[in-house]
Write an enzyme that holds these catalytic residues in place. Sequence first.
Site, short mmCIF file in Angstrom:
data_model
loop_
_atom_site.label_atom_id
_atom_site.label_comp_id
_atom_site.label_asym_id
_atom_site.label_seq_id
_atom_site.Cartn_x
_atom_site.Cartn_y
_atom_site.Cartn_z
N HIS A 190 33.57 38.85 26.28
CA HIS A 190 33.98 37.45 26.14
C HIS A 190 32.78 36.53 25.89
O HIS A 190 32.36 35.76 26.75
CB HIS A 190 34.75 37.02 27.39
CG HIS A 190 36.15 37.55 27.42
ND1 HIS A 190 36.89 37.66 28.57
CD2 HIS A 190 36.94 38.01 26.42
CE1 HIS A 190 38.08 38.17 28.27
NE2 HIS A 190 38.13 38.38 26.98
N GLU A 216 41.41 42.28 30.99
CA GLU A 216 41.24 43.36 31.97
C GLU A 216 42.49 43.55 32.82
O GLU A 216 42.92 44.68 33.07
CB GLU A 216 40.03 43.08 32.87
CG GLU A 216 39.80 44.19 33.89
CD GLU A 216 38.68 43.90 34.87
OE1 GLU A 216 38.69 44.48 35.97
OE2 GLU A 216 37.78 43.08 34.54
N SER A 243 35.68 35.22 32.62
CA SER A 243 36.10 35.09 34.01
C SER A 243 34.91 35.00 34.96
O SER A 243 34.87 34.15 35.85
CB SER A 243 36.98 36.28 34.40
OG SER A 243 37.32 36.25 35.78
N HIS A 298 44.44 37.76 31.57
CA HIS A 298 43.10 38.23 31.26
C HIS A 298 43.19 39.65 30.70
O HIS A 298 43.99 40.46 31.15
CB HIS A 298 42.23 38.21 32.52
CG HIS A 298 40.77 38.47 32.26
ND1 HIS A 298 40.26 39.74 32.11
CD2 HIS A 298 39.72 37.63 32.12
CE1 HIS A 298 38.96 39.67 31.89
NE2 HIS A 298 38.61 38.39 31.88
#
Length: 312
Positions: free
Chosen positions: A43, A127, A224, A125
Amino acid sequence: MLEKIYLANPRGFCAGVKYAISYVEQVQANSEEQIYVRKEIVHNRRVVEDMKKNGIRFINDLDEAPNGATVIFSAHGVSPSVVEAAKQRGMKIGDATCPLVTRVHRKARKIKDTHQIIYIGHEGHDEAIGTMGEAEMFLVESLEDIISLKDKIDPNKPLTYLMQTTLSVADTKNIIDQISKTFPFVEHPSKDDICYATTERQEAVSLMMDKIDAMLVIGADNSSNSLRLLQLAQKSKPHSFKVSTADDLSKEYIQNNEIKILGLTAGASTPQVLVDEIISKLKIFYPNANVELFPGSRDDSMNFKLPGVLLS
């Protein structure tokens, strides 16, 4: 007038990000075919744009690549359904998932038939989407989410939890405490899933709070771990702020908030070149400001080796 810039250490690229970037570079170096990467490899826009310049194509969905193409999955991991879809289309698959995220996936597969699973993470997200694709899970982001599970959890069946690797250490502890209170029968994992890099970078920020006026976090808006660093800093130093690039820096903000000693850190997917550019711009604003490594800092020494076979 800004007088000093303290650099947090560790900061910037973690072992998992280095692993993912190296993975893509190695596959490209050993292939004459077009390489596709599903989602952002990490990201950070700068990393993605640099890879695009080198010929890598980024896609949001497998349908954007032809049958038989070489596709690499990002550092955040993917669900088994995505892997299966790629296999069905004869794609050559590369998996650049961070090994620490892969470990959470393995844990999910191991317990999915025996346990109810609470997943502590952020909805949407990459993940979280990938991990939750391994098994049926209850997603929680807040204390209120846990309370809402009272009527959904079976007290007669084993219960445990997994977590996103990039969460706030302090906030996650509060959520785990609430899980224990709400479901006293929960089985606690022997080790939590928050990765070493997230923990160490948050600890480095916490150590600096008494010595600075504000913290500058360098990181993407969808990172994040960068957002968690900002939240942590703002609890003690409300004027802490985040930028994605040097263009985001505001001398007026520093002046208006009377920041004399500035801490600086960077999210785990932020390249050093961005850190250098931002320090250079701060020095243009404040030529007399000293730049120092914060006392007591430690280096990030973890490293992940690439597998011998990169494509399957």
